[in-house]
Design a protein around this motif. Sequence first.
Motif, PDB file in Angstrom:
ATOM      1  N   PHE A  41       0.819  -1.278  -0.064  1.00 62.19           N
ATOM      2  CA  PHE A  41       0.008  -0.106  -0.127  1.00 62.19           C
ATOM      3  C   PHE A  41       0.811   1.222  -0.077  1.00 62.19           C
ATOM      4  O   PHE A  41       0.401   2.393  -0.421  1.00 62.19           O
ATOM      5  N   LEU A  42       1.958   1.271   0.697  1.00 67.82           N
ATOM      6  CA  LEU A  42       2.982   2.432   0.600  1.00 67.82           C
ATOM      7  C   LEU A  42       3.231   2.433  -1.325  1.00 67.82           C
ATOM      8  O   LEU A  42       3.383   3.520  -1.307  1.00 67.82           O
ATOM      9  N   ARG A  43       3.859   1.583  -1.588  1.00 63.94           N
ATOM     10  CA  ARG A  43       3.988   1.633  -3.099  1.00 63.94           C
ATOM     11  C   ARG A  43       3.126   2.464  -3.714  1.00 63.94           C
ATOM     12  O   ARG A  43       3.108   3.153  -4.625  1.00 63.94           O
ATOM     13  N   THR A  63       2.070   8.949 -10.732  1.00 63.47           N
ATOM     14  CA  THR A  63       2.196   8.490 -11.888  1.00 63.47           C
ATOM     15  C   THR A  63       1.226   7.451 -12.399  1.00 63.47           C
ATOM     16  O   THR A  63       1.419   6.945 -13.616  1.00 63.47           O
ATOM     17  N   TYR A  64       0.072   7.205 -11.635  1.00 61.11           N
ATOM     18  CA  TYR A  64      -0.794   6.338 -11.848  1.00 61.11           C
ATOM     19  C   TYR A  64      -1.498   6.585 -13.224  1.00 61.11           C
ATOM     20  O   TYR A  64      -1.879   7.628 -13.266  1.00 61.11           O
ATOM     21  N   GLU A  65      -1.352   5.679 -14.083  1.00 64.98           N
ATOM     22  CA  GLU A  65      -2.493   5.688 -15.273  1.00 64.98           C
ATOM     23  C   GLU A  65      -3.295   4.498 -15.301  1.00 64.98           C
ATOM     24  O   GLU A  65      -2.904   3.185 -15.169  1.00 64.98           O
ATOM     25  N   TRP A  80      -2.942  -4.707 -10.800  1.00 67.92           N
ATOM     26  CA  TRP A  80      -1.658  -3.889 -10.372  1.00 67.92           C
ATOM     27  C   TRP A  80      -1.317  -4.078  -9.020  1.00 67.92           C
ATOM     28  O   TRP A  80      -0.107  -4.431  -8.768  1.00 67.92           O
ATOM     29  N   LEU A  81      -2.241  -4.257  -8.150  1.00 65.86           N
ATOM     30  CA  LEU A  81      -2.216  -4.259  -6.884  1.00 65.86           C
ATOM     31  C   LEU A  81      -1.612  -5.701  -6.567  1.00 65.86           C
ATOM     32  O   LEU A  81      -0.449  -5.732  -5.802  1.00 65.86           O
ATOM     33  N   LEU A 137       0.262   1.954   8.791  1.00 64.36           N
ATOM     34  CA  LEU A 137       0.307   2.469   7.456  1.00 64.36           C
ATOM     35  C   LEU A 137       0.566   3.815   7.360  1.00 64.36           C
ATOM     36  O   LEU A 137       1.425   4.533   6.686  1.00 64.36           O
ATOM     37  N   TYR A 138      -0.552   4.420   7.929  1.00 64.93           N
ATOM     38  CA  TYR A 138      -0.565   5.898   7.746  1.00 64.93           C
ATOM     39  C   TYR A 138       0.510   6.656   8.614  1.00 64.93           C
ATOM     40  O   TYR A 138       0.931   7.884   8.145  1.00 64.93           O
TER      41      TYR A 138
END
Lengths: 192, 173
Positions: free
Chosen positions: A58-60, A67-69, A77-78, B70-71
């Motif tokens: 989730f950090l990534r 830059t997400y398209e 993707w996930l 996470l936050y």
Amino acid sequence: MEAVAALERDAELMVRVREGDSTSFALLLERHRAPVIHFLFRMVQNQPVAEELAQEVFLRVYRSRATYEPTAKFTTWLFRIATHLALNWIRDRKSEKTQESLDQDTPDGIARQISDRRPNVEQRLLYEARLLEVRQAIETLPAKQRAAVLMHKYAGMEYSQIAASLNCSESAIKSLLFRAYEALRARLAHFA
Amino acid sequence: MDCPIQTSHTAGVILDYCAGRLVPDRAAAIEAHARLCPSCGEMIEAQRSVWKALDSWSVNPPSGDFDCKLYTRIDEEERSSSALEKWVCSIVARWSPFSWRAPVAVAAVCAMVALAILIDIPGAPRVVPPTEPQARTEHVDIEQVERTLDDMNMLRQFAPVLQPSDLASSSSM
């Protein structure tokens, strides 16, 4: 139709995250937190490691927001990120024995909870033995086959999505899954 | 219908059937085939057992502090990146009256350092400057000397024919 709408919603939410909307990120996290952690847990068979890897996933996602398209499905993707991290972890720890045994306590000292509503001790032991057998059967699969089975069985992903997540062709995934299930059938056929 | 377990590619239909991913017509065709084909029937049974075994593998829910952790990590990252941003801004602000000069000066210094490194890399093959006679031979073209001598001879031959007035006019041109 509902599934397509959900996928579009994911992409839409991610586009909003790109625009700086943190609420959309919270919604995405809410929707995908459990599937990602469960997938990673079944891959690495260690709850704290699975959660640590999921944090990284989730950090990534958050780092890549600018830059997400929305060219591919968000779930693909996930899971691509999750699979990449899990495969790296498995590769790095291949020589180490990190699998927690079912009777091992969790690091915070709380006994592992197994969702078993049957009160009978004998049945419970049988259930635990079977669960251990399933976990071992999955663990003996090569890492890529394991990932493909988990995405197919538990995440309900299509062949094309699994192929995109594992960077393979769809036909390669079909034969990978066939070999994986063949091995599982040999080990787990007596579960009927 | 052809037996689907002939190849791994077509056998995928049985996996899809057991996973409940086939449209009803296709599923009915597989069921009808499995009743007549013992190999497919066996495979379906074995695959159903696998499915059942995998269904029994329940997992723990995510820990309660997952989002909080996470936050916190996201905040830490953002803080460190904004600290870096502030540092860069403070450097630029110091040069604010001459804001265009700062990057130019930095670029010039970088270029000079790079040049110095390139010139003075220890162990790098050095270009030896040519010695004086070598330099001369490189610059003197024999053919050109010959051509010049020929031209001078030719001019000498024409010299008696040319009048001093012609020479004056040609030199004025």
